[in-house]
Design a protein around this motif. Structure first.
Motif, PDB file in Angstrom:
ATOM      1  N   ASP A  62      29.099  10.309  31.378  1.00  0.00           N
ATOM      2  CA  ASP A  62      30.472   9.912  31.057  1.00  0.00           C
ATOM      3  C   ASP A  62      31.453  10.510  32.055  1.00  0.00           C
ATOM      4  OD1 ASP A  62      29.471   8.579  28.855  1.00  0.00           O
ATOM      5  OD2 ASP A  62      30.035  10.133  27.415  1.00  0.00           O
ATOM      6  N   ALA A  63      31.228  11.776  32.431  1.00  0.00           N
ATOM      7  CA  ALA A  63      32.137  12.462  33.354  1.00  0.00           C
ATOM      8  C   ALA A  63      32.091  11.845  34.747  1.00  0.00           C
ATOM      9  CB  ALA A  63      31.779  13.943  33.418  1.00  0.00           C
ATOM     10  N   LEU A  64      30.890  11.547  35.230  1.00  0.00           N
ATOM     11  CA  LEU A  64      30.781  10.893  36.529  1.00  0.00           C
ATOM     12  C   LEU A  64      31.340   9.476  36.470  1.00  0.00           C
ATOM     13  CD1 LEU A  64      27.264  12.108  37.727  1.00  0.00           C
ATOM     14  CD2 LEU A  64      29.515  12.931  38.459  1.00  0.00           C
ATOM     15  N   GLY A  65      31.224   8.855  35.297  1.00  0.00           N
ATOM     16  CA  GLY A  65      31.848   7.549  35.109  1.00  0.00           C
ATOM     17  C   GLY A  65      33.360   7.618  35.274  1.00  0.00           C
ATOM     18  N   ASN A  66      33.946   8.744  34.882  1.00  0.00           N
ATOM     19  CA  ASN A  66      35.381   8.934  35.097  1.00  0.00           C
ATOM     20  C   ASN A  66      35.712   8.917  36.586  1.00  0.00           C
ATOM     21  OD1 ASN A  66      35.854   9.193  32.345  1.00  0.00           O
ATOM     22  ND2 ASN A  66      35.922  11.422  32.379  1.00  0.00           N
ATOM     23  N   LEU A  67      34.853   9.559  37.402  1.00  0.00           N
ATOM     24  CA  LEU A  67      35.095   9.558  38.842  1.00  0.00           C
ATOM     25  C   LEU A  67      34.937   8.169  39.441  1.00  0.00           C
ATOM     26  CD1 LEU A  67      33.368  12.867  40.051  1.00  0.00           C
ATOM     27  CD2 LEU A  67      35.709  12.490  39.207  1.00  0.00           C
ATOM     28  N   ILE A  68      33.985   7.410  38.933  1.00  0.00           N
ATOM     29  CA  ILE A  68      33.806   6.034  39.408  1.00  0.00           C
ATOM     30  C   ILE A  68      35.031   5.201  39.047  1.00  0.00           C
ATOM     31  CG2 ILE A  68      32.424   3.938  39.183  1.00  0.00           C
ATOM     32  CD1 ILE A  68      31.088   6.135  40.823  1.00  0.00           C
ATOM     33  N   TRP A 124      33.818   3.164  47.410  1.00  0.00           N
ATOM     34  CA  TRP A 124      32.909   4.299  47.524  1.00  0.00           C
ATOM     35  C   TRP A 124      33.470   5.362  48.470  1.00  0.00           C
ATOM     36  CZ3 TRP A 124      29.513   5.483  44.147  1.00  0.00           C
ATOM     37  CH2 TRP A 124      28.738   4.527  43.494  1.00  0.00           C
ATOM     38  N   GLY A 125      34.369   4.965  49.359  1.00  0.00           N
ATOM     39  CA  GLY A 125      34.965   5.908  50.290  1.00  0.00           C
ATOM     40  C   GLY A 125      36.189   6.622  49.746  1.00  0.00           C
ATOM     41  N   HIS A 126      36.645   6.269  48.544  1.00  0.00           N
ATOM     42  CA  HIS A 126      37.819   6.914  47.977  1.00  0.00           C
ATOM     43  C   HIS A 126      37.507   8.355  47.572  1.00  0.00           C
ATOM     44  CE1 HIS A 126      39.784   2.812  46.768  1.00  0.00           C
ATOM     45  NE2 HIS A 126      39.738   3.008  48.069  1.00  0.00           N
ATOM     46  N   GLU A 127      38.493   9.214  47.668  1.00  0.00           N
ATOM     47  CA  GLU A 127      38.306  10.613  47.316  1.00  0.00           C
ATOM     48  C   GLU A 127      38.514  10.853  45.825  1.00  0.00           C
ATOM     49  OE1 GLU A 127      40.865  12.966  49.816  1.00  0.00           O
ATOM     50  OE2 GLU A 127      39.355  13.031  51.416  1.00  0.00           O
ATOM     51  N   VAL A 128      37.679  11.736  45.266  1.00  0.00           N
ATOM     52  CA  VAL A 128      37.779  12.156  43.867  1.00  0.00           C
ATOM     53  C   VAL A 128      37.610  13.678  43.846  1.00  0.00           C
ATOM     54  CG1 VAL A 128      36.924   9.965  42.930  1.00  0.00           C
ATOM     55  CG2 VAL A 128      35.292  11.774  43.529  1.00  0.00           C
ATOM     56  N   ILE A 129      37.843  14.281  42.695  1.00  0.00           N
ATOM     57  CA  ILE A 129      37.738  15.734  42.564  1.00  0.00           C
ATOM     58  C   ILE A 129      36.702  16.063  41.496  1.00  0.00           C
ATOM     59  CG2 ILE A 129      38.966  17.874  42.010  1.00  0.00           C
ATOM     60  CD1 ILE A 129      41.528  16.528  42.992  1.00  0.00           C
ATOM     61  N   THR A 130      35.744  16.906  41.838  1.00  0.00           N
ATOM     62  CA  THR A 130      34.664  17.242  40.923  1.00  0.00           C
ATOM     63  C   THR A 130      35.114  18.271  39.891  1.00  0.00           C
ATOM     64  OG1 THR A 130      33.801  19.112  42.192  1.00  0.00           O
ATOM     65  CG2 THR A 130      33.063  16.897  42.838  1.00  0.00           C
ATOM     66  N   ARG A 136      35.602  15.269  46.971  1.00  0.00           N
ATOM     67  CA  ARG A 136      34.428  14.594  47.525  1.00  0.00           C
ATOM     68  C   ARG A 136      34.710  13.095  47.604  1.00  0.00           C
ATOM     69  NH1 ARG A 136      29.845  17.930  45.960  1.00  0.00           N
ATOM     70  NH2 ARG A 136      28.452  16.358  46.863  1.00  0.00           N
ATOM     71  N   LYS A 137      33.949  12.400  48.404  1.00  0.00           N
ATOM     72  CA  LYS A 137      33.975  10.948  48.394  1.00  0.00           C
ATOM     73  C   LYS A 137      33.236  10.444  47.154  1.00  0.00           C
ATOM     74  CE  LYS A 137      35.829  10.405  52.556  1.00  0.00           C
ATOM     75  NZ  LYS A 137      37.160   9.812  52.755  1.00  0.00           N
ATOM     76  N   ASP A 140      29.454  10.313  46.877  1.00  0.00           N
ATOM     77  CA  ASP A 140      28.590  11.445  46.535  1.00  0.00           C
ATOM     78  C   ASP A 140      28.153  11.429  45.073  1.00  0.00           C
ATOM     79  OD1 ASP A 140      28.494  12.646  49.038  1.00  0.00           O
ATOM     80  OD2 ASP A 140      30.323  13.803  48.701  1.00  0.00           O
ATOM     81  N   VAL A 141      28.752  10.574  44.261  1.00  0.00           N
ATOM     82  CA  VAL A 141      28.447  10.566  42.825  1.00  0.00           C
ATOM     83  C   VAL A 141      26.973  10.259  42.556  1.00  0.00           C
ATOM     84  CG1 VAL A 141      28.876   9.358  40.642  1.00  0.00           C
ATOM     85  CG2 VAL A 141      30.804  10.153  42.044  1.00  0.00           C
ATOM     86  N   PRO A 142      26.351   9.273  43.206  1.00  0.00           N
ATOM     87  CA  PRO A 142      24.927   9.029  42.927  1.00  0.00           C
ATOM     88  C   PRO A 142      24.055  10.257  43.190  1.00  0.00           C
ATOM     89  CG  PRO A 142      25.870   7.148  44.054  1.00  0.00           C
ATOM     90  CD  PRO A 142      26.904   8.229  44.098  1.00  0.00           C
ATOM     91  N   TRP A 143      24.350  11.014  44.254  1.00  0.00           N
ATOM     92  CA  TRP A 143      23.587  12.229  44.523  1.00  0.00           C
ATOM     93  C   TRP A 143      23.801  13.254  43.420  1.00  0.00           C
ATOM     94  CZ3 TRP A 143      19.697  14.611  46.458  1.00  0.00           C
ATOM     95  CH2 TRP A 143      19.703  15.985  46.664  1.00  0.00           C
ATOM     96  N   MET A 144      25.043  13.399  42.967  1.00  0.00           N
ATOM     97  CA  MET A 144      25.344  14.332  41.887  1.00  0.00           C
ATOM     98  C   MET A 144      24.550  13.965  40.627  1.00  0.00           C
ATOM     99  SD  MET A 144      29.447  14.431  42.671  1.00  0.00           S
ATOM    100  CE  MET A 144      29.925  15.356  41.194  1.00  0.00           C
ATOM    101  N   ARG A 145      24.462  12.674  40.340  1.00  0.00           N
ATOM    102  CA  ARG A 145      23.704  12.238  39.168  1.00  0.00           C
ATOM    103  C   ARG A 145      22.206  12.447  39.363  1.00  0.00           C
ATOM    104  NH1 ARG A 145      24.004  12.116  33.797  1.00  0.00           N
ATOM    105  NH2 ARG A 145      22.782  10.440  32.871  1.00  0.00           N
ATOM    106  N   ALA A 146      21.708  12.166  40.556  1.00  0.00           N
ATOM    107  CA  ALA A 146      20.273  12.346  40.822  1.00  0.00           C
ATOM    108  C   ALA A 146      19.848  13.785  40.582  1.00  0.00           C
ATOM    109  CB  ALA A 146      19.955  11.916  42.251  1.00  0.00           C
TER     110      ALA A 146
END
Length: 219
Positions: A62-68, A124-130, A136-137, A140-146
């Motif tokens: 859910d949290a990574l979904g927020n970044l997406i 995918w190139g937009h910046e977000v904050i972890t 991060r771009k 990077d979210v797919p790597w974070m989830r992996a």
């Protein structure tokens, strides 16, 4: 083996998308091994039951979904309201019925995958904050989830080990952790063993290496 600085090929976006999907499948298979009563038993993470861990992985989707969503719309949407709220949500998850917790995990994993499928190359190139307040771009979210699903599939303690994870993922993970821990080639000179065991050691998980120095927790 010893992980050498610069010896690991850089991971790609396509790698990360593939690993996120494979890791989700592995974590789902790990949950499928559990009887309802097994949810309440201890995980391999100190102080956490399997319910804590499954709740954490569900909340992470859910949290990574927020970044997406942030990347897709341009409207800021942080991963968690606060560290305190994140911790409270995990504790609350540990009290939920097993079937409810499993359904939450499955829903979140599916929704995250669908949301990622919907992003354009530009988004995918937009910046977000972890959650660690690192910019991060979105790519990077797919790597974070992996990382979450693969490593925590091991942490569930249902018989999955680092040896069950893909070698290319383990190489990328070991390289990242080594860098974050500030370990040089010299630090690793006397650490030798199979890739899964070296990666488990770097990640602060149980391992079979002999005389490897103790490292603190990670992830």
């Amino acid at each position: 083996m010893t992980i050498l600085i610069g010896a690991t090929p850089a991971r790609t976006f396509d790698d990360a998308r593939r690993w996120a999907a494979e890791g989700t499948a592995l974590f789902t298979a790990a949950i499928d091994r559990l009887e309802p009563a097994g949810y309440d038993t201890a995980s391999q993470l100190p102080g956490w039951t399997r319910k804590h861990l499954i709740g954490h992985v569900a909340a992470n989707a859910d949290a990574l979904g927020n970044l997406i969503s942030w990347a897709a719309t341009g409207v800021e949407k942080r991963m968690y309201a606060s560290p305190e709220q994140r911790n409270a949500d995990i504790e609350a998850a540990a009290t939920r019925p097993a079937d409810e917790l499993g359904a939450w995990y499955l829903r979140g994993a599916e929704e995250l995958e669908e949301a990622m499928d919907g992003l354009s190359p530009e988004q995918w190139g937009h910046e977000v904050i972890t959650a660690q307040l690192v910019t991060r771009k979105a790519g990077d979210v797919p790597w974070m989830r992996a990382r979450e699903v693969f490593v925590h599939a091991v942490d569930l303690g249902v018989g999955i080990t680092f040896a069950d994870l893909p070698d290319d993922f383990l190489l990328a993970l070991a390289d990242e952790i080594r860098t974050k821990r500030g370990l040089s080639d010299n630090d690793l000179r006397d650490v030798a063993g199979p890739l899964p065991e070296v990666t488990a050691w770097l990640a602060g998980r149980p391992h079979a290496l002999v005389d490897a120095p103790e490292l603190g927790p990670w992830l």
